[in-house]
Design an enzyme around this catalytic site. Structure first.
Site, mmCIF file in Angstrom:
data_model
loop_
_atom_site.group_PDB
_atom_site.id
_atom_site.type_symbol
_atom_site.label_atom_id
_atom_site.label_comp_id
_atom_site.label_asym_id
_atom_site.label_seq_id
_atom_site.Cartn_x
_atom_site.Cartn_y
_atom_site.Cartn_z
ATOM 1 N N LYS A 82 0.842 -1.209 0.000
ATOM 2 C CA LYS A 82 0.000 0.000 0.000
ATOM 3 C C LYS A 82 0.870 1.248 0.000
ATOM 4 C CE LYS A 82 -1.794 1.582 4.007
ATOM 5 N NZ LYS A 82 -1.515 2.994 4.257
ATOM 6 N N ASN A 83 1.903 1.257 0.849
ATOM 7 C CA ASN A 83 2.687 2.478 1.026
ATOM 8 C C ASN A 83 3.735 2.683 -0.054
ATOM 9 O OD1 ASN A 83 1.089 3.008 3.162
ATOM 10 N ND2 ASN A 83 2.594 2.472 4.732
ATOM 11 N N CYS A 103 -5.321 12.726 12.407
ATOM 12 C CA CYS A 103 -6.011 11.424 12.325
ATOM 13 C C CYS A 103 -5.876 10.778 13.699
ATOM 14 C CB CYS A 103 -5.430 10.574 11.214
ATOM 15 S SG CYS A 103 -3.915 9.749 11.650
ATOM 16 N N ASP A 125 4.432 0.622 12.029
ATOM 17 C CA ASP A 125 3.222 -0.024 11.494
ATOM 18 C C ASP A 125 3.081 -1.465 11.965
ATOM 19 O OD1 ASP A 125 3.274 1.657 8.246
ATOM 20 O OD2 ASP A 125 2.715 2.319 10.256
ATOM 21 N N ARG A 134 -8.789 -0.482 4.403
ATOM 22 C CA ARG A 134 -7.903 0.516 3.782
ATOM 23 C C ARG A 134 -6.553 -0.092 3.470
ATOM 24 N NH1 ARG A 134 -7.372 5.924 6.882
ATOM 25 N NH2 ARG A 134 -6.008 6.096 5.080
HETATM 26 C C1 EPZ Z 1 4.040 7.019 6.269
HETATM 27 O O1 EPZ Z 1 3.234 8.031 6.828
HETATM 28 C C2 EPZ Z 1 3.142 5.806 6.123
HETATM 29 N N1 EPZ Z 1 2.061 6.122 5.184
HETATM 30 C C3 EPZ Z 1 2.579 5.409 7.480
HETATM 31 O O2 EPZ Z 1 1.806 4.245 7.306
HETATM 32 C C4 EPZ Z 1 3.754 5.084 8.406
HETATM 33 O O3 EPZ Z 1 3.249 4.767 9.695
HETATM 34 C C5 EPZ Z 1 4.685 6.299 8.484
HETATM 35 O O4 EPZ Z 1 5.119 6.677 7.167
HETATM 36 C C6 EPZ Z 1 5.926 6.018 9.322
HETATM 37 O O5 EPZ Z 1 6.613 4.928 8.780
HETATM 38 C C7 EPZ Z 1 2.327 6.125 3.858
HETATM 39 O O6 EPZ Z 1 3.450 5.875 3.437
HETATM 40 C C8 EPZ Z 1 1.178 6.416 2.951
HETATM 41 P P1 EPZ Z 1 5.938 10.382 8.440
HETATM 42 P P2 EPZ Z 1 3.792 9.553 6.877
HETATM 43 O O7 EPZ Z 1 5.820 11.649 7.672
HETATM 44 O O8 EPZ Z 1 4.718 9.789 5.753
HETATM 45 C C9 EPZ Z 1 6.155 13.867 11.635
HETATM 46 C C10 EPZ Z 1 -0.024 2.862 7.657
HETATM 47 O O9 EPZ Z 1 -0.458 2.337 8.674
HETATM 48 N N2 EPZ Z 1 6.052 14.808 10.516
HETATM 49 O O10 EPZ Z 1 7.107 9.483 8.184
HETATM 50 O O11 EPZ Z 1 2.611 10.445 7.048
HETATM 51 C C11 EPZ Z 1 4.897 13.035 11.848
HETATM 52 O O12 EPZ Z 1 3.975 13.745 12.637
HETATM 53 C C12 EPZ Z 1 0.419 4.300 7.656
HETATM 54 O O13 EPZ Z 1 0.144 2.266 6.543
HETATM 55 C C13 EPZ Z 1 6.120 16.185 10.790
HETATM 56 O O14 EPZ Z 1 6.250 16.605 11.931
HETATM 57 O O15 EPZ Z 1 4.624 9.533 8.226
HETATM 58 C C14 EPZ Z 1 5.400 11.791 12.536
HETATM 59 O O16 EPZ Z 1 5.530 12.055 13.928
HETATM 60 C C15 EPZ Z 1 0.121 4.945 8.985
HETATM 61 N N3 EPZ Z 1 6.030 17.063 9.746
HETATM 62 C C16 EPZ Z 1 6.812 11.611 11.953
HETATM 63 O O17 EPZ Z 1 7.138 12.865 11.324
HETATM 64 C C17 EPZ Z 1 5.900 16.645 8.444
HETATM 65 O O18 EPZ Z 1 5.848 17.506 7.529
HETATM 66 C C18 EPZ Z 1 6.890 10.527 10.885
HETATM 67 O O19 EPZ Z 1 5.814 10.735 10.002
HETATM 68 C C19 EPZ Z 1 5.838 15.245 8.192
HETATM 69 C C20 EPZ Z 1 5.926 14.358 9.238
#
Ligand code: EPZ
Length: 418
Positions: free
Chosen positions: A22-23, A117, A306, A398
């Protein structure tokens, strides 16, 4: 609202094929917007999030079809609009991934802010900061990100935090920028590498993907092309935990074992016997109760956030006490209160869950709150005595393709009820 009904207590056994990730498929579908020709993508999992992404692309004017191999065919060359509307983005935050491609290929993008979320506030400030560094004008108004750029200019970006979709958005934007972009402190997830390989198939010039420094040499245009998405390591890990928690023997096939090192290490610590082939992994618990494991989530190659909820379920029935620390998201223990309803002994203090394993769980009605939490509730239901009914399973749909069919093939007594 659909529910899943599970009769627990059956040790699972058998083989289960793993679907496309998915990701990986979500950023790759968004990346098709960069192309000057038709893009074909294989091993696309049938998931709600994929359907949502295709609906979003279709609304913009991307022509979508299935080819004779059932690969998805996208023609982005006659794009009509550059807007990702709130009513779609709020159902799937990964819609933010169209921002970089739209800006790079068409010079403008209007994308709704995803909003928070269940698992956390999930800001996109680093996506915006990076696009501004590449020369884009980005305004926030009325809950929307409005971005414009004649042509982006390559630069060196040091990410404040490791962000998967942040790295992906900026890497995609940089492929058509003038000059070279260097992304430091980049995410190293296999899904980031898969996106880079897809973009290179279209003619992008990228190096260092999979390390914390990615270098992108901007080009004038990207052609069409085709690409098969990598298998889903989180789906694979979830079924391996299903085998371990139920004391059974499960073999996941069509996977890349090297993407699961951190998870396999913890399964071994829990007492599982593992056999590993080139594209398969078998877990055998030999009817034994797992031993409790401690873990801390971290960006790849660390233990994946995850998979955290799934290991909370495993520790819930393990021998001993397990400490599970969540360092990526600020509120990712929503499953703890639901697992308690099944009899689990879990205390959450700050970002750590203290889990005292109990010899048995008892089935009860429970409610899913987010994608991976719902997987952990399902896993607990597989081992709980009696009947467990998991509500709000649209969260599951999802991210897991035909999950009750795949579990039933492994011997689980599970069915979907309306
Ligand atoms: C990706 O989400 C995945 N989703 C998530 O999978 C996964 O849990 C996550 O990476 C971590 O591995 C997809 O790839 C579609 P991040 P993402 O940006 O990119 C902070 C699932 O269950 N952050 O790596 O949204 C954020 O708040 C989903 O399949 C900022 O502060 O996660 C978090 O604490 C859930 N500012 C940390 O970074 C930003 O601009 C990591 O988030 C971006 C992120």
């Amino acid at each position: 609202m659909a529910k899943l009904l599970i009769e627990g207590g059956v040790p699972l056994s058998g083989d289960v094929p793993v679907s496309g990730a998915k990701n990986a498929v979500l950023p790759i579908l968004a990346g098709a917007l960069l192309a000057d020709g038709v893009v074909r993508i294989g091993r696309v999992p049938h998931l709600q999030d994929v359907t949502t992404m295709m609906e979003l692309l279709g609304r913009m004017g991307v022509e979508l079809a299935l080819d004779e191999r059932l690969w998805i065919e996208l023609d982005p060359t006659r794009l009509r609009e550059h807007v990702a509307p709130y009513e779609l983005v709020r159902t799937m935050r990964a819609s933010i991934l169209v921002l970089g491609p739209l800006l790079a290929r068409w010079g403008r993008a209007v994308v709704s802010l995803p909003g928070g979320c269940a698992i956390g506030e999930r800001p996109v400030d680093l996506h915006i900061k990076g696009l501004r560094a590449l020369g884009a004008e980005v305004e926030l108004s009325g809950g929307y990100i409005e971005a414009r750029a004649e042509r982006l200019s390559g630069t060196r970006i040091v990410m404040d935090l490791v962000t998967v979709t942040g790295t992906e958005n900026l890497m995609m934007a940089a492929t058509l920028a003038r000059g070279t972009t260097i992304i430091e402190n980049a995410a190293q997830e296999p899904e980031v590498v898969d996106l880079a390989r897809f973009l290179k198939r279209l003619g992008a010039r990228i190096e260092g993907e999979g390390s914390n420094t990615i270098i992108i040499e901007g080009v004038e245009r990207l052609s069409g092309g085709e690409y098969e998405v990598l298998p889903d390591r989180i789906e694979a890990g979830t079924y391996l935990v299903a085998g371990a928690i139920s004391g059974g023997r499960v073999k996941v096939t069509g996977v890349r074992p090297e993407h699961l090192d951190a998870v396999l290490l913890k399964l071994r610590e829990a007492g599982a016997e593992l056999a590993i082939g080139t594209d398969w992994i078998e877990v055998d618990m030999r009817g034994r109760r797992p031993r409790a494991v401690d873990l801390t989530t971290a960006p790849y190659p660390g233990f994946p956030t995850d998979m955290q909820a799934q290991f909370c379920a495993l520790d819930a029935i393990a021998e001993g006490v397990g400490l599970i620390r969540e360092t990526v998201f600020e509120n990712r223990f929503m499953h703890a209160q639901e697992l308690r309803r099944l009899g689990a002994d879990i205390a959450v203090e700050g970002n750590t869950a203290i889990i005292r394993g109990v010899p048995r769980l008892s089935g009860a009605p429970i409610m899913a709150t987010d994608l991976r939490a719902s997987a952990s509730l399902l896993l607990a239901g597989l081992v709980a005595e009696g009947t467990t009914v998991v509500d709000r399973i649209y969260h599951l749909d999802r991210g897991y393709e035909r999950i009750e069919e795949k579990l039933a093939r492994l011997g689980a007594r599970i069915r979907r009820i309306r």
